[in-house]
Design an enzyme around this catalytic site. Structure first.
Site, PDB file in Angstrom:
ATOM      1  N   SER A  48      61.623  86.954  -0.641  1.00 28.19           N
ATOM      2  CA  SER A  48      62.075  87.804  -2.226  1.00 28.19           C
ATOM      3  C   SER A  48      62.204  89.469  -2.318  1.00 28.19           C
ATOM      4  O   SER A  48      62.432  89.743  -3.110  1.00 28.19           O
ATOM      5  CB  SER A  48      60.434  87.771  -3.202  1.00 28.19           C
ATOM      6  OG  SER A  48      59.176  87.747  -2.077  1.00 28.19           O
ATOM      7  N   ASP A  86      58.996  86.591   6.039  1.00 34.51           N
ATOM      8  CA  ASP A  86      59.647  84.921   5.882  1.00 34.51           C
ATOM      9  C   ASP A  86      60.926  84.814   6.278  1.00 34.51           C
ATOM     10  O   ASP A  86      61.806  85.513   6.188  1.00 34.51           O
ATOM     11  CB  ASP A  86      59.813  85.457   4.323  1.00 34.51           C
ATOM     12  CG  ASP A  86      59.121  84.305   3.455  1.00 34.51           C
ATOM     13  OD1 ASP A  86      59.113  82.839   4.294  1.00 34.51           O
ATOM     14  OD2 ASP A  86      59.388  84.357   2.241  1.00 34.51           O
ATOM     15  N   GLU A 118      59.462  77.444   3.968  1.00 35.03           N
ATOM     16  CA  GLU A 118      59.320  76.729   2.866  1.00 35.03           C
ATOM     17  C   GLU A 118      59.293  74.802   3.113  1.00 35.03           C
ATOM     18  O   GLU A 118      60.301  74.618   3.829  1.00 35.03           O
ATOM     19  CB  GLU A 118      60.036  77.061   2.103  1.00 35.03           C
ATOM     20  CG  GLU A 118      60.489  78.299   1.514  1.00 35.03           C
ATOM     21  CD  GLU A 118      60.442  78.669   0.116  1.00 35.03           C
ATOM     22  OE1 GLU A 118      60.973  78.042  -0.012  1.00 35.03           O
ATOM     23  OE2 GLU A 118      60.402  79.948  -0.144  1.00 35.03           O
ATOM     24  N   GLU A 185      52.837  77.090  -3.839  1.00 32.78           N
ATOM     25  CA  GLU A 185      52.683  77.954  -4.906  1.00 32.78           C
ATOM     26  C   GLU A 185      53.325  76.876  -5.940  1.00 32.78           C
ATOM     27  O   GLU A 185      53.376  75.934  -6.308  1.00 32.78           O
ATOM     28  CB  GLU A 185      54.238  78.664  -4.706  1.00 32.78           C
ATOM     29  CG  GLU A 185      54.668  79.267  -5.783  1.00 32.78           C
ATOM     30  CD  GLU A 185      55.951  80.498  -5.175  1.00 32.78           C
ATOM     31  OE1 GLU A 185      56.453  80.676  -3.884  1.00 32.78           O
ATOM     32  OE2 GLU A 185      56.483  80.865  -6.192  1.00 32.78           O
TER      33      GLU A 185
HETATM   34  O1  KIV Z   1      59.003  85.234  -0.748  1.00 32.06           O
HETATM   35  C1  KIV Z   1      57.693  85.071  -1.253  1.00 32.06           C
HETATM   36  O2  KIV Z   1      57.612  86.567  -1.577  1.00 32.06           O
HETATM   37  C2  KIV Z   1      56.545  84.970  -1.421  1.00 32.06           C
HETATM   38  C3  KIV Z   1      54.817  84.915  -1.843  1.00 32.06           C
HETATM   39  C4  KIV Z   1      55.840  84.707  -3.236  1.00 32.06           C
HETATM   40  C5  KIV Z   1      54.455  83.595  -1.290  1.00 32.06           C
HETATM   41  O3  KIV Z   1      57.495  83.713  -0.829  1.00 32.06           O
END
Ligand code: KIV
Length: 285
Positions: A48, A86, A118, A185
């Site tokens: 994000s 992530d 994901e 989510e």
């Molecule tokens: O990228 C992100 O911030 C996320 C969260 C919303 C879990 O994947």
């Protein structure tokens, strides 16, 4: 004294004890310091970052190098929390080899202790390979922003018995593959509770109700720095955006009025030295 670090075992223990686990995103060192000092258990350098701090329209464009850059900055601000990087879109989707190599970069270059990916189904194979390589993995199911287009947009997932069962099966598959935690989510609250109860690993919800093993929010949503659309699952604990704007407005006003910088923000020179400077300059004329 250094605080006791949150490890993989710590979050497993919190689940066993029925104690909710906290997760917040961070993308830079000062924010990491704030959330770590606040006692958050896990910090996610979310992809994000793409839309929240880099101005991209969604999470698709962010690259591995950009994610590593942010993860390294966050790692410098963390003393206690478990740091999770992530994996961006297309960094684990091409082959298992690519997935393991990129996941390894988060640990070796980024200073993360785990990665998040994901999706279910074939992603479970990647997760198993990463875990075999010694990389702790967090899964992410329900609304998966990287593939939101395939899911019909940014909408609640698992509202039918069939789609809910698919999410549960995927969750069990990721657990089986060795994921140590799952982010869930935007699913109905009862499904969030059901999946959390069915899984042995902790389930961290975002828009998944209060029955999950923990919660995650995007830092900028939580403190109110994020402009634009606010999802229903966000609670703003502060309106920092307005406060920051007011601060900058005050600064501009004071600069224009010449009331900033004041004497206490300035560096003096002695009368003698300044007089000597004046004489030296006159001598040059
Ligand atoms: O990228 C992100 O911030 C996320 C969260 C919303 C879990 O994947």
């Amino acid at each position: 004294m250094e605080p006791q670090k949150v490890e993989l075992g710590t979050v497993a223990q919190l689940k066993r004890e029925g104690k909710p686990i906290t997760m917040v995103t961070a993308y830079d060192c000062p924010t990491a310091r704030i959330v770590d000092a606040a006692g958050v258990d896990t910090v996610l350098v979310g992809d994000s970052a793409a839309n929240v701090v880099l101005g991209y329209p969604d999470t698709i464009p962010i690259s591995m190098d950009e994610m590593i850059h942010h993860t390294r900055a966050v790692a410098r601000g963390i003393r206690r929390a478990l740091l999770i990087g992530d994996m961006p879109f297309m960094s684990y989707n091409v082959s298992t080899e690519q997935a393991v190599a990129n996941a390894g970069r988060f640990l070796k270059e980024g200073g993360a202790k785990a990665v998040k990916v994901e999706g279910g189904g074939w992603v479970a194979g990647c997760v198993a390979a990463m875990v075999r390589a010694g990389i702790p993995v967090v899964g992410h199911l329900g609304l998966t922003p990287q593939t939101a287009g395939m899911l019909g947009g940014y909408r609640v997932q698992g509202r039918t018995a069939e789609s809910a069962k698919k999410i549960l099966d995927d969750a069990l598959g990721l657990q089986e593959a060795g994921a140590f935690m799952l982010v869930l989510e935007c699913v109905p609250d009862r499904l969030g509770t059901l999946i959390s109860r069915q899984l042995q690993i902790p389930v961290i919800g975002i828009g998944a109700g209060s029955g999950t093993d923990g919660q995650v929010l995007v830092f900028h949503d939580l403190v109110g720095i994020q402009a634009g659309f606010t999802p229903k699952f966000v609670k703003r604990y502060l309106d920092a955006g307005s406060q920051m704007q007011q601060a900058v407005e005050s600064y501009c006003r004071e600069v224009r009025q010449r009331s900033f910088p004041a004497a206490e923000h300035s560096f003096p020179i002695s009368e003698e030295e300044f007089a000597a400077l004046g004489e030296a300059l006159q001598g040059e004329e």
